[in-house]
Design a protein around this motif. Structure first.
Motif, PDB file in Angstrom:
ATOM      1  N   TYR A   4       1.025  -1.409   0.335  1.00  0.00           N
ATOM      2  CA  TYR A   4       0.034  -0.270  -0.081  1.00  0.00           C
ATOM      3  C   TYR A   4       0.696   1.374  -0.133  1.00  0.00           C
ATOM      4  CZ  TYR A   4       1.621  -0.090   4.868  1.00  0.00           C
ATOM      5  OH  TYR A   4       1.235   0.068   6.311  1.00  0.00           O
ATOM      6  N   VAL A   5       0.459   1.940  -0.450  1.00  0.00           N
ATOM      7  CA  VAL A   5       1.248   3.604  -0.543  1.00  0.00           C
ATOM      8  C   VAL A   5      -0.229   4.413   0.285  1.00  0.00           C
ATOM      9  CG1 VAL A   5       1.772   5.320  -1.839  1.00  0.00           C
ATOM     10  CG2 VAL A   5       2.388   3.287  -2.060  1.00  0.00           C
ATOM     11  N   ILE A   6       0.637   5.413   1.210  1.00  0.00           N
ATOM     12  CA  ILE A   6       0.635   6.223   1.579  1.00  0.00           C
ATOM     13  C   ILE A   6       0.978   7.851   1.093  1.00  0.00           C
ATOM     14  CG2 ILE A   6      -0.090   7.959   3.657  1.00  0.00           C
ATOM     15  CD1 ILE A   6       0.133   5.134   5.618  1.00  0.00           C
ATOM     16  N   CYS A 109       4.410   2.208   1.467  1.00  0.00           N
ATOM     17  CA  CYS A 109       5.298   3.244   1.595  1.00  0.00           C
ATOM     18  C   CYS A 109       4.655   4.245   2.168  1.00  0.00           C
ATOM     19  CB  CYS A 109       6.465   3.253   0.260  1.00  0.00           C
ATOM     20  SG  CYS A 109       5.251   3.638  -1.379  1.00  0.00           S
ATOM     21  N   ILE A 110       5.418   5.390   1.286  1.00  0.00           N
ATOM     22  CA  ILE A 110       4.362   6.424   2.071  1.00  0.00           C
ATOM     23  C   ILE A 110       5.801   7.240   1.286  1.00  0.00           C
ATOM     24  CG2 ILE A 110       6.247   7.088   4.123  1.00  0.00           C
ATOM     25  CD1 ILE A 110       3.741   8.740   5.549  1.00  0.00           C
ATOM     26  N   ILE A 111       4.724   8.054   0.159  1.00  0.00           N
ATOM     27  CA  ILE A 111       5.428   9.614  -0.453  1.00  0.00           C
ATOM     28  C   ILE A 111       4.849  11.091  -0.035  1.00  0.00           C
ATOM     29  CG2 ILE A 111       5.956   9.836  -2.806  1.00  0.00           C
ATOM     30  CD1 ILE A 111       5.485   6.846  -3.525  1.00  0.00           C
ATOM     31  N   LYS A 128      -4.953   8.886   0.049  1.00  0.00           N
ATOM     32  CA  LYS A 128      -4.029  10.218   0.243  1.00  0.00           C
ATOM     33  C   LYS A 128      -4.359  10.902   1.139  1.00  0.00           C
ATOM     34  CE  LYS A 128      -6.790  10.005  -3.607  1.00  0.00           C
ATOM     35  NZ  LYS A 128      -7.273   8.347  -3.953  1.00  0.00           N
ATOM     36  N   ILE A 129      -2.925  11.434   1.254  1.00  0.00           N
ATOM     37  CA  ILE A 129      -3.755  12.875   2.917  1.00  0.00           C
ATOM     38  C   ILE A 129      -3.263  13.469   2.363  1.00  0.00           C
ATOM     39  CG2 ILE A 129      -3.127  13.109   5.016  1.00  0.00           C
ATOM     40  CD1 ILE A 129      -4.601  10.245   4.627  1.00  0.00           C
ATOM     41  N   VAL A 204      -5.407   3.919   7.482  1.00  0.00           N
ATOM     42  CA  VAL A 204      -5.173   2.551   6.684  1.00  0.00           C
ATOM     43  C   VAL A 204      -5.143   1.295   6.983  1.00  0.00           C
ATOM     44  CG1 VAL A 204      -2.586   1.550   6.157  1.00  0.00           C
ATOM     45  CG2 VAL A 204      -2.567   4.251   5.947  1.00  0.00           C
ATOM     46  N   LYS A 205      -5.527   1.000   8.302  1.00  0.00           N
ATOM     47  CA  LYS A 205      -6.414  -0.114   8.914  1.00  0.00           C
ATOM     48  C   LYS A 205      -7.818  -0.583   8.412  1.00  0.00           C
ATOM     49  CE  LYS A 205      -2.824   0.103  13.058  1.00  0.00           C
ATOM     50  NZ  LYS A 205      -3.059  -0.209  14.505  1.00  0.00           N
TER      51      LYS A 205
END
Length: 212
Positions: A4-6, A109-111, A128-129, A204-205
């Motif tokens: 997953y990606v944040i 990962c987190i981008i 998406k934050i 995310v959870k």
């Protein structure tokens, strides 16, 4: 572990990068910000300084900032193309790196930044934050973290947020601060960085991307 990606978009001084670091450490996942620039340079063969000079900004006078449709189409141009050394191509190579990180099926990962939320739009494994804060908190943070005067901090914040907004508008055709661009928008003055980190992890959870 699911891939997953944040993605974290952030106002300058809002604490968004700090929150991203906290989440990276808490979840034990990779953190990407300027690392994306180096990876894009390696992928393209273009000197990394060009990517750093164009990082979330558009060179003044080089292209217009009035696009309403966006220019990103996913194509990268090779060394024989006259568009090889252009802002568009730097963005395209970064976008290719970001997509590969999201779709490699291996590592979460987190981008931070890079319009990653737009590049990865439509993917179900992306959270998406957007992190923002009122000017007074941003000024306080920049004065403390970068040792700037109040006037210097105000000027730097206004300048940075302007070029980030212009960059996002040009390459996506959308507005950087539009809540519809994100799954969650956070005001760090109201929530604080620690609680904001916990809230994002819980999201995310709740999305089923992370075991509870």
């Amino acid at each position: 572990m699911k891939n997953y990606v944040i993605t974290i978009s952030r106002g300058f001084g809002s604490g968004g990068s700090h929150i991203a670091r906290k989440i990276s450490e808490e979840l034990g996942i990779d953190y990407y910000d300027e690392e994306i620039l180096q990876m894009a340079a390696d992928l393209s063969g273009i000197n990394e300084r060009y990517f750093f000079e164009a990082n979330e900004k558009i060179k003044k006078g080089f292209i217009a900032i009035n696009s309403s449709k966006g220019v990103y189409e996913g194509t990268v141009y090779n060394v024989n193309d006259k568009r090889y050394l252009t802002n568009e191509n730097y963005f395209n190579f970064q976008a290719q790196v970001i997509k590969e990180l999201a779709m490699d099926g291996k590592t979460p990962c987190i981008i931070v930044g890079k319009a990653a939320n737009y590049v990865l739009r439509g993917l179900t494994n992306v959270v998406k934050i957007n992190v923002q804060a009122p000017m007074d908190l941003c000024v306080e943070n920049i004065m403390e973290r970068l040792q700037k005067s109040k006037s210097e901090a105000e000027e730097l914040i206004a300048k940075t947020n302007k070029y980030r907004a212009n960059y996002y508008k040009y390459f996506t055709g959308h507005h950087w601060l539009d809540p519809a661009e994100y799954d969650l928008s956070i005001n760090t003055k109201a929530l604080g960085e620690d609680y904001a980190s916990k809230l994002i992890i819980q999201l995310v959870k709740d999305r089923g991307l992370l075991e509870a």
